[in-house]
Motif scaffolding. Sequence first.
Motif, short mmCIF file in Angstrom:
data_model
loop_
_atom_site.label_atom_id
_atom_site.label_comp_id
_atom_site.label_asym_id
_atom_site.label_seq_id
_atom_site.Cartn_x
_atom_site.Cartn_y
_atom_site.Cartn_z
N PRO A 1 0.76 -1.14 -0.02
CA PRO A 1 0.10 -0.22 0.12
C PRO A 1 0.73 1.23 -0.06
O PRO A 1 1.90 1.28 0.58
N THR A 2 0.29 2.23 -0.44
CA THR A 2 0.92 3.50 -0.62
C THR A 2 0.90 4.19 0.94
O THR A 2 -0.02 3.99 1.69
N ILE A 3 1.68 5.26 1.20
CA ILE A 3 1.52 5.97 2.51
C ILE A 3 0.11 6.54 2.55
O ILE A 3 -0.69 6.56 3.47
N MET A 4 -0.46 7.20 1.43
CA MET A 4 -1.83 7.58 1.44
C MET A 4 -2.96 6.90 1.54
O MET A 4 -3.69 6.96 2.56
N HIS A 5 -2.59 5.66 1.12
CA HIS A 5 -3.52 4.42 1.38
C HIS A 5 -3.66 4.06 3.08
O HIS A 5 -4.64 4.02 3.56
N ILE A 6 -2.24 4.14 3.42
CA ILE A 6 -2.43 3.68 5.00
C ILE A 6 -3.02 4.68 5.81
O ILE A 6 -3.70 4.59 6.57
N HIS A 7 -2.51 6.08 5.20
CA HIS A 7 -3.29 7.29 5.88
C HIS A 7 -4.60 7.26 6.12
O HIS A 7 -5.56 7.46 6.90
N ARG A 8 -5.44 7.00 4.89
CA ARG A 8 -6.73 6.92 4.66
C ARG A 8 -7.46 5.93 5.67
O ARG A 8 -8.48 6.04 6.26
N GLN A 9 -7.07 4.60 5.59
CA GLN A 9 -7.33 3.53 6.32
C GLN A 9 -7.33 3.80 7.72
O GLN A 9 -8.22 3.58 8.43
N THR A 10 -6.28 4.62 8.33
CA THR A 10 -6.16 4.99 9.78
C THR A 10 -7.20 5.86 10.00
O THR A 10 -7.77 5.80 11.08
N LEU A 11 -7.40 6.80 9.18
CA LEU A 11 -8.49 7.99 9.39
C LEU A 11 -9.67 7.29 9.41
O LEU A 11 -10.77 7.42 10.27
N THR A 12 -10.19 6.46 8.59
CA THR A 12 -11.43 5.78 8.54
C THR A 12 -11.69 4.96 9.78
O THR A 12 -12.80 4.90 10.15
#
Length: 128
Positions: free
Chosen positions: A91-102
């Motif tokens: 995963p990209t850092i952006m994907h990880i960030h979005r998952q974490t925020l979700t």
Amino acid sequence: MDKNIVIEEIARGGMGAVFRAQDNQTGETVAIKEACLDPAACQGNLEQIRERLLHEMEVLFPLEHPNIPTMYDQFSDGMNEYLVMEFVQGPTIMHIHRQTLTAGKLLEESRVLGWAIQILDTLTYLHE
């Protein structure tokens, strides 16, 4: 892209995109970076785009670092320019960030610092 079969688009931004593809000769999964998604928008700048992509390949091709994908090839197809490089799974850092925020959380400080150390290590390598 005759020697490569595009499987899916994995990233898009600005004027370019990156695709996951399979190299027909080796069977290896590769990433293909497309320099200009909209040839009409790039018209008049195609030579600059081509030069920028060729420069990127020349700079990255001889490098060997675990955080820099290996460059394999560059080619033109019609009005567009492409780089073929190592495909990095994950995963990209952006994907990880979005998952974490979700999930209603924040990224752990230690994880972010780990990424920062990797980035700084790569920048140090590039500047040496």
